[in-house]
Design a protein around this motif. Sequence first.
Motif, PDB file in Angstrom:
ATOM      1  N   ALA A  18      43.565 -60.562   2.471  1.00 43.30           N
ATOM      2  CA  ALA A  18      44.606 -61.392   1.869  1.00 43.30           C
ATOM      3  C   ALA A  18      44.013 -62.261   0.757  1.00 43.30           C
ATOM      4  CB  ALA A  18      45.276 -62.258   2.928  1.00 43.30           C
ATOM      5  N   LEU A  19      42.868 -62.891   1.022  1.00 46.06           N
ATOM      6  CA  LEU A  19      42.218 -63.716   0.001  1.00 46.06           C
ATOM      7  C   LEU A  19      41.835 -62.880  -1.216  1.00 46.06           C
ATOM      8  CD1 LEU A  19      39.910 -66.191   1.957  1.00 46.06           C
ATOM      9  CD2 LEU A  19      41.850 -66.748   0.477  1.00 46.06           C
ATOM     10  N   ASP A  20      41.352 -61.667  -0.977  1.00 48.50           N
ATOM     11  CA  ASP A  20      41.010 -60.786  -2.097  1.00 48.50           C
ATOM     12  C   ASP A  20      42.224 -60.538  -2.979  1.00 48.50           C
ATOM     13  OD1 ASP A  20      38.383 -60.585  -1.245  1.00 48.50           O
ATOM     14  OD2 ASP A  20      38.640 -58.606  -0.316  1.00 48.50           O
ATOM     15  N   ASP A  21      43.381 -60.299  -2.359  1.00 49.47           N
ATOM     16  CA  ASP A  21      44.593 -60.046  -3.141  1.00 49.47           C
ATOM     17  C   ASP A  21      45.049 -61.293  -3.889  1.00 49.47           C
ATOM     18  OD1 ASP A  21      44.664 -57.376  -2.475  1.00 49.47           O
ATOM     19  OD2 ASP A  21      46.361 -57.541  -1.098  1.00 49.47           O
ATOM     20  N   TYR A  22      45.043 -62.445  -3.223  1.00 48.71           N
ATOM     21  CA  TYR A  22      45.422 -63.677  -3.920  1.00 48.71           C
ATOM     22  C   TYR A  22      44.479 -63.948  -5.088  1.00 48.71           C
ATOM     23  CZ  TYR A  22      48.642 -64.779  -0.095  1.00 48.71           C
ATOM     24  OH  TYR A  22      49.663 -64.749   0.822  1.00 48.71           O
ATOM     25  N   ASN A  23      43.182 -63.730  -4.877  1.00 50.99           N
ATOM     26  CA  ASN A  23      42.213 -63.936  -5.954  1.00 50.99           C
ATOM     27  C   ASN A  23      42.430 -62.951  -7.099  1.00 50.99           C
ATOM     28  OD1 ASN A  23      40.973 -66.104  -4.677  1.00 50.99           O
ATOM     29  ND2 ASN A  23      39.513 -64.797  -3.607  1.00 50.99           N
ATOM     30  N   ALA A  24      42.791 -61.714  -6.771  1.00 47.26           N
ATOM     31  CA  ALA A  24      43.064 -60.721  -7.811  1.00 47.26           C
ATOM     32  C   ALA A  24      44.273 -61.145  -8.653  1.00 47.26           C
ATOM     33  CB  ALA A  24      43.299 -59.348  -7.190  1.00 47.26           C
ATOM     34  N   ILE A  25      45.299 -61.615  -7.991  1.00 49.57           N
ATOM     35  CA  ILE A  25      46.483 -62.089  -8.716  1.00 49.57           C
ATOM     36  C   ILE A  25      46.101 -63.236  -9.643  1.00 49.57           C
ATOM     37  CG2 ILE A  25      48.714 -63.266  -8.478  1.00 49.57           C
ATOM     38  CD1 ILE A  25      48.935 -61.806  -5.701  1.00 49.57           C
ATOM     39  N   LEU A  26      45.351 -64.190  -9.112  1.00 46.42           N
ATOM     40  CA  LEU A  26      45.000 -65.383  -9.882  1.00 46.42           C
ATOM     41  C   LEU A  26      43.979 -65.100 -10.983  1.00 46.42           C
ATOM     42  CD1 LEU A  26      45.112 -67.850  -6.903  1.00 46.42           C
ATOM     43  CD2 LEU A  26      46.665 -67.815  -8.878  1.00 46.42           C
ATOM     44  N   SER A  27      43.250 -64.006 -10.876  1.00 47.32           N
ATOM     45  CA  SER A  27      42.341 -63.640 -11.970  1.00 47.32           C
ATOM     46  C   SER A  27      43.128 -63.124 -13.173  1.00 47.32           C
ATOM     47  CB  SER A  27      41.327 -62.593 -11.501  1.00 47.32           C
ATOM     48  OG  SER A  27      41.944 -61.336 -11.323  1.00 47.32           O
ATOM     49  N   ILE A  28      44.330 -62.625 -12.918  1.00 47.90           N
ATOM     50  CA  ILE A  28      45.199 -62.121 -13.988  1.00 47.90           C
ATOM     51  C   ILE A  28      46.176 -63.204 -14.454  1.00 47.90           C
ATOM     52  CG2 ILE A  28      46.983 -60.418 -14.542  1.00 47.90           C
ATOM     53  CD1 ILE A  28      45.649 -58.645 -12.322  1.00 47.90           C
ATOM     54  N   GLU A  29      46.758 -63.883 -13.493  1.00 48.92           N
ATOM     55  CA  GLU A  29      47.750 -64.939 -13.759  1.00 48.92           C
ATOM     56  C   GLU A  29      47.256 -66.235 -13.132  1.00 48.92           C
ATOM     57  OE1 GLU A  29      52.030 -64.071 -13.089  1.00 48.92           O
ATOM     58  OE2 GLU A  29      51.228 -62.235 -12.181  1.00 48.92           O
ATOM     59  N   THR A  30      46.485 -67.004 -13.861  1.00 49.26           N
ATOM     60  CA  THR A  30      45.863 -68.203 -13.301  1.00 49.26           C
ATOM     61  C   THR A  30      46.881 -69.262 -12.893  1.00 49.26           C
ATOM     62  OG1 THR A  30      45.574 -69.138 -15.513  1.00 49.26           O
ATOM     63  CG2 THR A  30      43.719 -67.880 -14.588  1.00 49.26           C
ATOM     64  N   LYS A  31      48.106 -69.173 -13.417  1.00 51.86           N
ATOM     65  CA  LYS A  31      49.132 -70.176 -13.113  1.00 51.86           C
ATOM     66  C   LYS A  31      50.234 -69.624 -12.224  1.00 51.86           C
ATOM     67  CE  LYS A  31      48.231 -72.756 -17.308  1.00 51.86           C
ATOM     68  NZ  LYS A  31      48.788 -73.320 -18.538  1.00 51.86           N
ATOM     69  N   ASN A  32      49.911 -68.624 -11.418  1.00 55.11           N
ATOM     70  CA  ASN A  32      50.909 -68.051 -10.507  1.00 55.11           C
ATOM     71  C   ASN A  32      51.090 -69.001  -9.328  1.00 55.11           C
ATOM     72  OD1 ASN A  32      52.037 -66.540  -8.246  1.00 55.11           O
ATOM     73  ND2 ASN A  32      51.813 -64.740  -9.556  1.00 55.11           N
ATOM     74  N   ILE A  33      52.197 -69.727  -9.350  1.00 54.73           N
ATOM     75  CA  ILE A  33      52.440 -70.768  -8.354  1.00 54.73           C
ATOM     76  C   ILE A  33      52.498 -70.193  -6.940  1.00 54.73           C
ATOM     77  CG2 ILE A  33      54.160 -72.441  -7.540  1.00 54.73           C
ATOM     78  CD1 ILE A  33      54.709 -73.089 -10.494  1.00 54.73           C
ATOM     79  N   GLN A  34      53.164 -69.064  -6.771  1.00 59.09           N
ATOM     80  CA  GLN A  34      53.262 -68.476  -5.430  1.00 59.09           C
ATOM     81  C   GLN A  34      51.888 -68.111  -4.887  1.00 59.09           C
ATOM     82  OE1 GLN A  34      56.243 -65.318  -6.160  1.00 59.09           O
ATOM     83  NE2 GLN A  34      57.302 -66.215  -4.394  1.00 59.09           N
ATOM     84  N   ALA A  35      51.074 -67.462  -5.696  1.00 58.13           N
ATOM     85  CA  ALA A  35      49.741 -67.061  -5.238  1.00 58.13           C
ATOM     86  C   ALA A  35      48.888 -68.282  -4.914  1.00 58.13           C
ATOM     87  CB  ALA A  35      49.057 -66.181  -6.282  1.00 58.13           C
TER      88      ALA A  35
END
Length: 113
Positions: A18-35
């Motif tokens: 789960a952390l890997d996926d959240y980190n992957a999202i945030l590496s692309i979209e640093t301001k993704n509030i949900q992630a």
Amino acid sequence: ALLQRASIYTKQNQFGQALDDYNAILSIETKNIQALFYRGMLYEKLGQLGMAITDFSCVLKLDPDHCQASYQRAACHNRKGNFIKAIEDYDYALARDNSAPNKHSKRNRLKPL
């Protein structure tokens, strides 16, 4: 898709994935509030309160009216023994969200005598 998968991993107690996926999202979209919010929730669940506070703070910078992030940050401060900061966060959230009366009782238990 990654956000959904991270949620599934969390429900299955596969926290590393789960952390890997959240980190992957945030590496692309640093301001993704949900992630940021859900990663903060996961950090809190794992007892990584400093990391959780950081994520909840980022959420609040992006969306100052995100009451749940303020409630969760208050809970982390409370667990760390930072009662003044916890009270400040509860007050901040309560000023914006009167729909959750049980939050008042949590805040009142923190009030210094």
